[in-house]
Design an enzyme around this catalytic site. Sequence first.
Site, mmCIF file in Angstrom:
data_model
loop_
_atom_site.group_PDB
_atom_site.id
_atom_site.type_symbol
_atom_site.label_atom_id
_atom_site.label_comp_id
_atom_site.label_asym_id
_atom_site.label_seq_id
_atom_site.Cartn_x
_atom_site.Cartn_y
_atom_site.Cartn_z
ATOM 1 N N HIS A 89 0.884 15.778 -44.907
ATOM 2 C CA HIS A 89 1.552 14.944 -43.906
ATOM 3 C C HIS A 89 0.555 13.887 -43.440
ATOM 4 O O HIS A 89 -0.128 14.047 -42.434
ATOM 5 C CB HIS A 89 2.027 15.822 -42.735
ATOM 6 C CG HIS A 89 2.901 15.109 -41.742
ATOM 7 N ND1 HIS A 89 3.818 15.763 -40.960
ATOM 8 C CD2 HIS A 89 2.988 13.796 -41.379
ATOM 9 C CE1 HIS A 89 4.429 14.891 -40.172
ATOM 10 N NE2 HIS A 89 3.932 13.694 -40.407
ATOM 11 N N HIS B 250 0.502 9.590 -43.196
ATOM 12 C CA HIS B 250 1.114 8.261 -43.376
ATOM 13 C C HIS B 250 -0.017 7.286 -43.679
ATOM 14 O O HIS B 250 -0.903 7.093 -42.839
ATOM 15 C CB HIS B 250 1.841 7.835 -42.102
ATOM 16 C CG HIS B 250 2.962 8.744 -41.725
ATOM 17 N ND1 HIS B 250 4.247 8.559 -42.178
ATOM 18 C CD2 HIS B 250 2.991 9.866 -40.959
ATOM 19 C CE1 HIS B 250 5.019 9.524 -41.693
ATOM 20 N NE2 HIS B 250 4.280 10.327 -40.950
ATOM 21 N N HIS C 99 10.925 14.545 -41.671
ATOM 22 C CA HIS C 99 10.453 14.809 -40.319
ATOM 23 C C HIS C 99 11.612 15.396 -39.517
ATOM 24 O O HIS C 99 12.719 14.853 -39.530
ATOM 25 C CB HIS C 99 10.009 13.512 -39.646
ATOM 26 C CG HIS C 99 8.693 12.984 -40.117
ATOM 27 N ND1 HIS C 99 8.387 12.810 -41.436
ATOM 28 C CD2 HIS C 99 7.591 12.574 -39.407
ATOM 29 C CE1 HIS C 99 7.150 12.315 -41.529
ATOM 30 N NE2 HIS C 99 6.656 12.165 -40.317
ATOM 31 N N GLU D 184 10.128 17.395 -34.065
ATOM 32 C CA GLU D 184 8.925 16.945 -33.350
ATOM 33 C C GLU D 184 9.403 16.517 -31.955
ATOM 34 O O GLU D 184 9.245 17.243 -30.985
ATOM 35 C CB GLU D 184 8.258 15.785 -34.094
ATOM 36 C CG GLU D 184 7.067 15.194 -33.357
ATOM 37 C CD GLU D 184 6.637 13.832 -33.917
ATOM 38 O OE1 GLU D 184 5.526 13.411 -33.580
ATOM 39 O OE2 GLU D 184 7.408 13.190 -34.659
ATOM 40 N N ASP E 220 -1.318 13.349 -39.929
ATOM 41 C CA ASP E 220 -0.233 12.444 -39.546
ATOM 42 C C ASP E 220 -0.674 10.977 -39.616
ATOM 43 O O ASP E 220 -0.573 10.353 -40.664
ATOM 44 C CB ASP E 220 0.274 12.818 -38.147
ATOM 45 C CG ASP E 220 1.683 12.309 -37.854
ATOM 46 O OD1 ASP E 220 2.297 11.670 -38.726
ATOM 47 O OD2 ASP E 220 2.187 12.563 -36.744
ATOM 48 N N ASP E 221 -1.141 10.428 -38.501
ATOM 49 C CA ASP E 221 -1.605 9.031 -38.429
ATOM 50 C C ASP E 221 -3.015 9.049 -37.843
ATOM 51 O O ASP E 221 -3.219 8.732 -36.663
ATOM 52 C CB ASP E 221 -0.665 8.198 -37.550
ATOM 53 C CG ASP E 221 0.744 8.162 -38.099
ATOM 54 O OD1 ASP E 221 1.017 7.320 -38.970
ATOM 55 O OD2 ASP E 221 1.577 8.988 -37.665
#
Length: 346
Positions: A24, A26, A204, A207, A285-286
């Site tokens: 996961h 991005h 996704h 969340e 994630d980011d």
Amino acid sequence: MSYESIARDRLPELLRAMPKAELHIHIEGSLEPELIFQLAQRNQVGLAYPDVDALRAAYAFTDLQSFLDIYYAGASVLLKEEDFFDMAMAYYRRAQADHVVHAEVFFDPQTHTARGVPFETVIRGLTRAKETAQRELGVSSELILCFLRHLSEDEAFATLEQALPWRDHFIGVGLDSSERGNPPEKFARVFAKCRELGLRLVAHAGEEGPASYIRSALDVLHAERIDHGVRCVEDPALVERLAAERVPLTVCPLSNVKLCVFPTMAQHNLATLLERGLCVTVNSDDPAYFGGYVNQNYLEAFAALPQLHAGHAYTLARNSLEASFASDADKARWIAELDAVFARFR
């Protein structure tokens, strides 16, 4: 084999050293402020922030949308194939340093095509980085094309159409961006088409959206993995199903805290998810926006949650390898490497 006896003070070293997959990530979310400014200068793009420090100071998010506003602004500097290559290579170098042996990398073509950047430019840059990372860094990876859920399904179909000539360059599709008010059902037809095409499916869910979105992602979209999924605990029957079916959850601890899904890391439910037998993985994630790459997520989660021990570390790393879309032969090789690392710490 039990690893609970490994001393807690050795955990940070073990967490760093163990081979792991990242499922996961991005790629646009790995764009560090320093590189944003370099690319802005290279491409003569004006930014709303005078310097790197001012941009970093803006990373005070109250929810997913406040993050996305900055995220899309940062992506505005990505215009040429070389920009996508440089961004991805910066991530792969960090992944190698964190002992990531395999990454399944999300990319958001609509973020770029909406600005007039051709799909071909995006996929060529990312593919070249993927091949270079395998050859020069020994990091295996695959690309997963994500549809932006705040846009329409028709726009997702148009993106899929643009992507099909490059079908061999990505292995699956995902669903990301604003979860609230954009349930999985909105993308039922395009996911059905992707399934017909033999693409792997992830989404996704759970969340900021409710646990019911996780059910929809499984039943309507036929997602093989759930990205995030932390709100599954609101539905005990769903938790039982996820455990029984070994549905992987790609949990991102630092992201969850940064976006106020949990007030603090000490209140994160990672340990609870593990206790309930779920196939949990840890991811970043980011990372440029949320305070750390994958090892930092492991380190901060284990520091804040004293009930986590080396046995959990092994489970999380092994889950990440098993939940990947890599070949059985690659998984077996990486798990053997994982076992060897843990044997050194016993």
